[in-house]
Write a protein that holds these residues in place. Structure first.
Motif, mmCIF file in Angstrom:
data_model
loop_
_atom_site.group_PDB
_atom_site.id
_atom_site.type_symbol
_atom_site.label_atom_id
_atom_site.label_comp_id
_atom_site.label_asym_id
_atom_site.label_seq_id
_atom_site.Cartn_x
_atom_site.Cartn_y
_atom_site.Cartn_z
ATOM 1 N N LYS A 470 -47.456 92.331 -1.792
ATOM 2 C CA LYS A 470 -46.020 92.046 -1.882
ATOM 3 C C LYS A 470 -45.222 93.347 -1.960
ATOM 4 N N VAL A 471 -45.728 94.270 -2.729
ATOM 5 C CA VAL A 471 -45.027 95.555 -2.878
ATOM 6 C C VAL A 471 -44.985 96.305 -1.545
ATOM 7 N N LEU A 472 -46.118 96.354 -0.858
ATOM 8 C CA LEU A 472 -46.196 97.085 0.406
ATOM 9 C C LEU A 472 -45.361 96.435 1.504
ATOM 10 N N LEU A 473 -45.196 95.119 1.434
ATOM 11 C CA LEU A 473 -44.447 94.407 2.479
ATOM 12 C C LEU A 473 -42.965 94.269 2.166
ATOM 13 N N GLU A 474 -42.537 94.750 1.015
ATOM 14 C CA GLU A 474 -41.150 94.552 0.606
ATOM 15 C C GLU A 474 -40.175 95.117 1.638
ATOM 16 N N GLY A 475 -40.430 96.320 2.107
ATOM 17 C CA GLY A 475 -39.528 96.938 3.082
ATOM 18 C C GLY A 475 -39.518 96.194 4.402
ATOM 19 N N VAL A 476 -40.683 95.737 4.837
ATOM 20 C CA VAL A 476 -40.756 94.978 6.091
ATOM 21 C C VAL A 476 -40.013 93.659 5.943
ATOM 22 N N TYR A 477 -40.160 93.025 4.778
ATOM 23 C CA TYR A 477 -39.538 91.713 4.541
ATOM 24 C C TYR A 477 -38.016 91.803 4.598
ATOM 25 N N SER A 478 -37.470 92.891 4.082
ATOM 26 C CA SER A 478 -36.005 93.027 4.019
ATOM 27 C C SER A 478 -35.393 93.474 5.340
ATOM 28 N N SER A 479 -36.207 94.065 6.225
ATOM 29 C CA SER A 479 -35.628 94.610 7.458
ATOM 30 C C SER A 479 -36.118 93.933 8.736
ATOM 31 N N CYS A 480 -37.090 93.015 8.633
ATOM 32 C CA CYS A 480 -37.667 92.401 9.840
ATOM 33 C C CYS A 480 -36.662 91.468 10.499
ATOM 34 N N GLU A 481 -36.510 91.603 11.816
ATOM 35 C CA GLU A 481 -35.572 90.763 12.566
ATOM 36 C C GLU A 481 -36.274 89.743 13.462
ATOM 37 N N GLU A 482 -37.598 89.787 13.515
ATOM 38 C CA GLU A 482 -38.353 88.835 14.336
ATOM 39 C C GLU A 482 -38.723 87.628 13.482
ATOM 40 N N ASN A 483 -38.243 86.467 13.911
ATOM 41 C CA ASN A 483 -38.377 85.277 13.061
ATOM 42 C C ASN A 483 -39.818 84.940 12.709
ATOM 43 N N ARG A 484 -40.708 84.984 13.727
ATOM 44 C CA ARG A 484 -42.090 84.597 13.480
ATOM 45 C C ARG A 484 -42.760 85.537 12.479
ATOM 46 N N VAL A 485 -42.577 86.833 12.682
ATOM 47 C CA VAL A 485 -43.169 87.821 11.790
ATOM 48 C C VAL A 485 -42.555 87.691 10.395
ATOM 49 N N TRP A 486 -41.272 87.530 10.341
ATOM 50 C CA TRP A 486 -40.569 87.392 9.050
ATOM 51 C C TRP A 486 -41.052 86.168 8.304
ATOM 52 N N GLU A 487 -41.320 85.068 9.029
ATOM 53 C CA GLU A 487 -41.771 83.835 8.391
ATOM 54 C C GLU A 487 -43.144 84.026 7.747
ATOM 55 N N CYS A 488 -44.034 84.749 8.426
ATOM 56 C CA CYS A 488 -45.357 85.017 7.847
ATOM 57 C C CYS A 488 -45.228 85.835 6.559
ATOM 58 N N ILE A 489 -44.382 86.867 6.602
ATOM 59 C CA ILE A 489 -44.214 87.729 5.433
ATOM 60 C C ILE A 489 -43.535 86.962 4.304
ATOM 61 N N ARG A 490 -42.593 86.084 4.654
ATOM 62 C CA ARG A 490 -41.903 85.284 3.631
ATOM 63 C C ARG A 490 -42.896 84.421 2.847
ATOM 64 N N LYS A 491 -43.875 83.818 3.569
ATOM 65 C CA LYS A 491 -44.873 82.978 2.895
ATOM 66 C C LYS A 491 -45.690 83.801 1.907
ATOM 67 N N VAL A 492 -45.976 85.055 2.274
ATOM 68 C CA VAL A 492 -46.731 85.917 1.366
ATOM 69 C C VAL A 492 -45.878 86.271 0.159
ATOM 70 N N GLN A 493 -44.618 86.655 0.399
ATOM 71 C CA GLN A 493 -43.727 87.085 -0.679
ATOM 72 C C GLN A 493 -43.438 85.963 -1.654
ATOM 73 N N GLU A 494 -43.335 84.754 -1.159
ATOM 74 C CA GLU A 494 -42.942 83.641 -2.031
ATOM 75 C C GLU A 494 -44.145 82.942 -2.653
ATOM 76 N N ASN A 495 -45.346 83.313 -2.237
ATOM 77 C CA ASN A 495 -46.534 82.654 -2.790
ATOM 78 C C ASN A 495 -46.782 83.147 -4.211
ATOM 79 N N THR A 496 -47.114 82.200 -5.076
ATOM 80 C CA THR A 496 -47.395 82.557 -6.468
ATOM 81 C C THR A 496 -48.841 82.278 -6.793
#
Length: 496
Positions: A470-496
């Motif tokens: 989550k820490v390493l992907l934080e920058g990618v998550y905030s700046s990614c403009e590609e929906n598919r890639v962003w959706e994958c990262i969002r699932k990782v960031q929001e997973n508990t």
């Protein structure tokens, strides 16, 4: 009496208008059959004459006083007449024989018709007061084995069969099962219960002479009859015949032709699944089978490798159980040995068909070893990284198999994953981007499966690394403009 006259006389034997015609002086059936037997190999005419004779004859004349051995020899002669052309034992590329095979199919249809009439007469004779089971039973016991082998030879599509010969063989086998008082081919071969002996021993007795090292390739049908028959005999019956079925299976699998190797491996697989482990381990049989299969792993043919790996996965637990009983601790197991060789081949493999086979089989080996997969992590990591980079076609079987392998590896060896996080995270993100930007022929469902698999791997890596993903992907998550890639990262960031 001339044969045509004899057939006419036999047809006149039946009752007319409720009255029995006066008896005729007919020669004994055994004498006629003994004369016809040697003539069968000379051409179709004797077979047609025999068919007419059997069809016209009454049961009392045909079977009364007839020796079962005589009828058994006659059926064997018919079987030989309808057999495929013999081959040279070591012929690598037998000459084309389409004409000979077509003639064989026609002969088989004629012979099958004769055998159908014969079985129908035997069934009818069971109910006759003058014959009955005491007379018919020994005759049936003698002819059932050869008739079964004839039916099994011609029942499937082969070079020496056609639609007519297959249809006759199927009808003949159904009538044979019925004559044996059974409901299925499996019951006919193994018996209805464990205490009842079926006809498998008799069939193997007839095949024994043709399943030796020097003879098994001369008759091209022999291996198919054996491999078609074997799956019908299952646990617990098969263990009684282990000494009969294991040597020919090993013999066929040890051939140089791929088709025969695969056939033999499939027979070995059936034996492994249907014989108790104790019987397989006795006299070191399991080790013999293991070494035969292990040698096939050096092959370059995908169908063979697939059959061998499936077979090994069911054999390895048996070997490891025996090994644990003999030694203490956790020495390197046969599974380690197989996986080491498979990973070595996977690293250098460039053929897509083999890459797919290896990748599909790899998760099962990881599951089999569990935490002991740490013995192979360095090489396994190189394989995973290499396979994630390469697209292998529309179905992406290799990539999907490798993603499943990575998930299993993280689950079993999670303490060793944090140190590998940088390279694995980079490889997974690169694959996600490649899938997103792929405009080829990959179906959307396959792309979705790849992205889902990669996301699950990222989530598992995050769990075992204490949230570092989550820490390493934080920058990618905030700046990614590609929906598919962003959706994958969002699932990782929001997973508990």
């Amino acid at each position: 009496m001339e044969l045509g006259g004899l057939v006419r006389a036999l047809r006149a034997e039946g009752p007319r208008d409720g009255e029995q015609p006066p008896p005729r002086a007919l020669p004994p059936a055994e004498e006629i059959l003994l004369q016809l037997g040697p003539l069968i190999s000379e051409g179709a005419a004797p077979v047609r004459d025999l068919g007419a004779l059997v069809e016209a004859a009454q049961g009392q004349w045909l079977f009364g006083g007839l020796s079962p051995a005589t009828l058994g020899e006659l059926v064997a002669a018919l079987n030989d007449y309808a057999a495929p052309p013999k081959q040279e034992q070591d012929a690598a590329d037998p000459p084309s024989k389409d004409g000979a095979d077509a003639a064989t199919a026609e002969r088989a249809a004629e012979v099958g018709s004769v055998l159908l009439h014969l079985l129908a007469k035997l069934e009818a004779a069971k109910t006759q007061e003058s014959l009955g089971v005491p007379v018919v039973g020994p005759i049936l016991s003698r002819v059932m084995g050869p008739i079964y082998i004839f039916a099994a030879t011609h029942i499937e599509e082969r070079p020496w069969t056609n639609a007519r010969s297959q249809s006759v063989a199927q009808e003949l086998l159904a009538l044979l099962v019925q004559a044996g008082g059974c409901g299925t081919v499996a019951e006919f071969l193994r018996g209805k219960d464990e205490d009842e002996e079926g006809r498998f021993a008799a069939v193997m007795g007839l095949l024994k002479q043709e399943l030796t090292k020097d003879t098994w390739k001369r008759n091209p049908a022999t291996k198919h009859v054996f491999s078609w028959t074997l799956p019908h005999v299952t646990r617990p019956w098969l263990s009684h015949y282990l000494e009969r079925v294991l040597p020919p299976s090993l013999l066929i699998s040890d051939d140089y032709q791929e088709e025969n190797k695969i056939l033999g491996v499939r027979c070995l697989h059936h034996i492994i699944l249907n014989v108790p482990a104790a019987d397989l381990c006795q006299f070191n049989r399991a080790q013999v089978v293991y070494h035969a299969l292990y040698n096939h792993l050096y092959s370059r043919e995908a169908p063979l490798i697939q059959a061998v790996l499936r077979c090994l996965l069911d054999l390895l637990p048996i070997l490891e159980r025996a090994q644990r009983q003999q030694t203490q601790g956790r020495p390197a197991s046969p599974c380690d040995e197989v996986l080491r060789l498979v990973l070595t081949h996977m690293e250098a493999e460039h053929r897509l068909a083999l890459r797919r086979v290896y990748a599909r089989s790899l998760p099962a080996f990881v599951q089999r070893l569990g935490i002991l997969i740490v013995r192979h992590l360095k090489r396994l990591e190189r394989v995973i990284l290499g396979y994630l980079e390469v697209c292998d076609g529309p179905e992406e079987e290799a990539r999907l198999g490798i993603l499943e392998t990575l998930q299993c590896t993280i689950e079993h060896a999670w303490p060793r994953m944090p140190c590998r996080l940088p390279v694995l995270l980079k490889a997974l993100l690169r694959m996600i981007w490649d899938v997103h930007t792929d405009h080829g022929s990959t179906p959307e469902l396959v792309k979705a499966a790849l992205l889902q698999g990669a996301t699950e791997c990222l989530i598992l890596l995050d769990h075992c690394s204490g949230g570092q993903v989550k820490v390493l992907l934080e920058g990618v998550y905030s700046s990614c403009e590609e929906n598919r890639v962003w959706e994958c990262i969002r699932k990782v960031q929001e997973n508990t």
